[in-house]
Design a protein around this motif. Structure first.
Motif, PDB file in Angstrom:
ATOM      1  N   PRO A  26       0.815  -1.235   0.000  1.00  0.00           N
ATOM      2  CA  PRO A  26       0.000   0.000   0.000  1.00  0.00           C
ATOM      3  C   PRO A  26       0.843   1.278   0.000  1.00  0.00           C
ATOM      4  O   PRO A  26       0.457   2.300  -0.569  1.00  0.00           O
ATOM      5  CB  PRO A  26      -0.825  -0.103   1.270  1.00  0.00           C
ATOM      6  N   PHE A  27       2.044   1.216   0.633  1.00  0.00           N
ATOM      7  CA  PHE A  27       2.877   2.421   0.635  1.00  0.00           C
ATOM      8  C   PHE A  27       3.270   2.795  -0.802  1.00  0.00           C
ATOM      9  O   PHE A  27       3.137   3.951  -1.221  1.00  0.00           O
ATOM     10  CB  PHE A  27       4.138   2.242   1.482  1.00  0.00           C
ATOM     11  N   GLU A  35      -0.219  10.426  -3.433  1.00  0.00           N
ATOM     12  CA  GLU A  35      -1.018  10.705  -2.236  1.00  0.00           C
ATOM     13  C   GLU A  35      -0.186  10.995  -0.994  1.00  0.00           C
ATOM     14  O   GLU A  35      -0.734  11.274   0.065  1.00  0.00           O
ATOM     15  CB  GLU A  35      -1.937   9.496  -1.947  1.00  0.00           C
ATOM     16  N   LEU A  36       1.143  10.954  -1.081  1.00  0.00           N
ATOM     17  CA  LEU A  36       1.944  11.055   0.138  1.00  0.00           C
ATOM     18  C   LEU A  36       2.373  12.495   0.400  1.00  0.00           C
ATOM     19  O   LEU A  36       2.607  13.286  -0.511  1.00  0.00           O
ATOM     20  CB  LEU A  36       3.168  10.130   0.045  1.00  0.00           C
ATOM     21  N   THR A  37       2.492  12.797   1.684  1.00  0.00           N
ATOM     22  CA  THR A  37       2.935  14.134   2.094  1.00  0.00           C
ATOM     23  C   THR A  37       4.458  14.193   2.075  1.00  0.00           C
ATOM     24  O   THR A  37       5.140  13.164   1.993  1.00  0.00           O
ATOM     25  CB  THR A  37       2.465  14.426   3.545  1.00  0.00           C
ATOM     26  N   LEU A 216      11.649  -6.779   2.394  1.00  0.00           N
ATOM     27  CA  LEU A 216      11.247  -5.525   1.755  1.00  0.00           C
ATOM     28  C   LEU A 216       9.860  -5.082   2.229  1.00  0.00           C
ATOM     29  O   LEU A 216       9.628  -3.897   2.498  1.00  0.00           O
ATOM     30  CB  LEU A 216      11.260  -5.683   0.232  1.00  0.00           C
ATOM     31  N   TRP A 217       8.946  -6.051   2.357  1.00  0.00           N
ATOM     32  CA  TRP A 217       7.576  -5.754   2.774  1.00  0.00           C
ATOM     33  C   TRP A 217       7.555  -5.208   4.199  1.00  0.00           C
ATOM     34  O   TRP A 217       6.876  -4.234   4.517  1.00  0.00           O
ATOM     35  CB  TRP A 217       6.700  -7.014   2.666  1.00  0.00           C
ATOM     36  N   ALA A 218       8.351  -5.827   5.079  1.00  0.00           N
ATOM     37  CA  ALA A 218       8.369  -5.429   6.498  1.00  0.00           C
ATOM     38  C   ALA A 218       8.875  -3.994   6.662  1.00  0.00           C
ATOM     39  O   ALA A 218       8.398  -3.247   7.527  1.00  0.00           O
ATOM     40  CB  ALA A 218       9.249  -6.395   7.288  1.00  0.00           C
ATOM     41  N   CYS A 227       3.937   6.468   9.707  1.00  0.00           N
ATOM     42  CA  CYS A 227       3.650   7.826   9.201  1.00  0.00           C
ATOM     43  C   CYS A 227       2.534   7.922   8.192  1.00  0.00           C
ATOM     44  O   CYS A 227       2.194   9.005   7.742  1.00  0.00           O
ATOM     45  CB  CYS A 227       4.927   8.443   8.625  1.00  0.00           C
ATOM     46  N   VAL A 228       1.906   6.788   7.836  1.00  0.00           N
ATOM     47  CA  VAL A 228       0.782   6.897   6.888  1.00  0.00           C
ATOM     48  C   VAL A 228      -0.527   6.513   7.574  1.00  0.00           C
ATOM     49  O   VAL A 228      -1.488   7.256   7.573  1.00  0.00           O
ATOM     50  CB  VAL A 228       1.002   6.007   5.636  1.00  0.00           C
TER      51      VAL A 228
END
Ligand code: AHQ
Length: 236
Positions: A26-27, A35-37, A216-218, A227-228
């Motif tokens: 999802p990140f 969509e990220l700040t 990588l996923w972790a 932070c999301v």
């Protein structure tokens, strides 16, 4: 079950990537959707730096454990690609430039000031894996890069399109890495196919790739959680 043919072996690796590579996280989906700040991008860049600076360390561990000179020649080059040399500042330097491009101080990255526990432990698990398993399993764990070139090309387009506050000149990491990732993963695949000479070794190589997908996923789970979408806080 008997020894897999080259085609069957490659298909096993492709299936792992299809199901578990972090392009599906999802990140990354939110990053690519714009969509990220700024703060979320900074968190990701700072934490990915810990992964990048540990790549040559795990590559050196693999090289030290490999008795085959022709294989070591490729892995020595991988170390230089990241650490740099007189002719090329290297990938770690280019990642530090990216850090400056998103508004972070180099020292914040170099001194792990923004490093999340989950990222540290995932990356340290990767370095420990390569330093303690067979060198062929170490090579197999790097084969996530079979799927990296397209991800990095998509990422570069997303950064240039949606995050115009980042100076494009600081994104050179994602311009330089894809051809090296293609070169390295093709060499790594040929090496694993050549040196896995039993079904059990082939199965261990596929398990090594599954492990690395989880590494990588972790890392992205830790960043996403921090932070999301902190746990318990509804997204909408
Ligand atoms: O920038 C990346 C990199 O240098 C490497 C080395 C390789 C390895 O030896 O495990 N894996 C890898 C990867 C890099 N970038 C990641 C990304 O998403 O930008 C992808 C990652 C990989 O697919 O393993």
């Amino acid at each position: 079950m008997q020894f897999w043919s080259r085609e069957e072996f490659i298909e096993k690796f492709r299936q792992v990537g299809q199901q578990r590579y972090h392009d599906r996280h999802p990140f990354h989906q939110r990053l690519h959707a714009g969509e990220l700040t700024r703060a979320q991008i900074q968190c990701w860049v700072a934490n990915r730096f810990y992964y990048q600076k540990n790549i040559p360390i795990k590559d050196a561990l693999l090289t030290a454990r490999c008795p085959v000179r022709e294989v070591r020649r490729h892995w020595v080059q991988r170390i230089i690609d990241h650490d740099g040399c007189s002719a090329d500042p290297g990938g770690i330097e280019r990642w530090l430039r990216l850090g400056e491009g998103v508004g972070l101080a180099r020292e914040d990255l170099e001194k792990d000031r923004l490093l999340l526990p989950g990222v540290r432990y995932a990356v340290d698990a990767y370095v420990h894996f390569v330093g303690s398993r067979s060198w062929v399993e170490g090579v197999a764990s790097s084969l996530t890069e079979l799927f990296a070139p397209q991800l990095m090309k998509d990422r570069l387009i997303a950064l240039e399109t949606h995050y115009r506050w980042i100076d494009p000149a600081t994104m050179t990491y994602f311009r330089c890495r894809p051809p090296l990732a293609s070169r390295d993963s093709e060499n790594g695949l040929d090496t694993v196919i050549q040196y896995c000479d039993s079904l059990e070794q082939q199965q261990r190589a596929v398990a090594a790739l599954q492990f690395k997908c989880d590494v990588l996923w972790a890392q992205l789970d830790a960043v996403y959680q921090h932070c999301v979408a902190p746990a318990g806080v509804p997204l909408s």
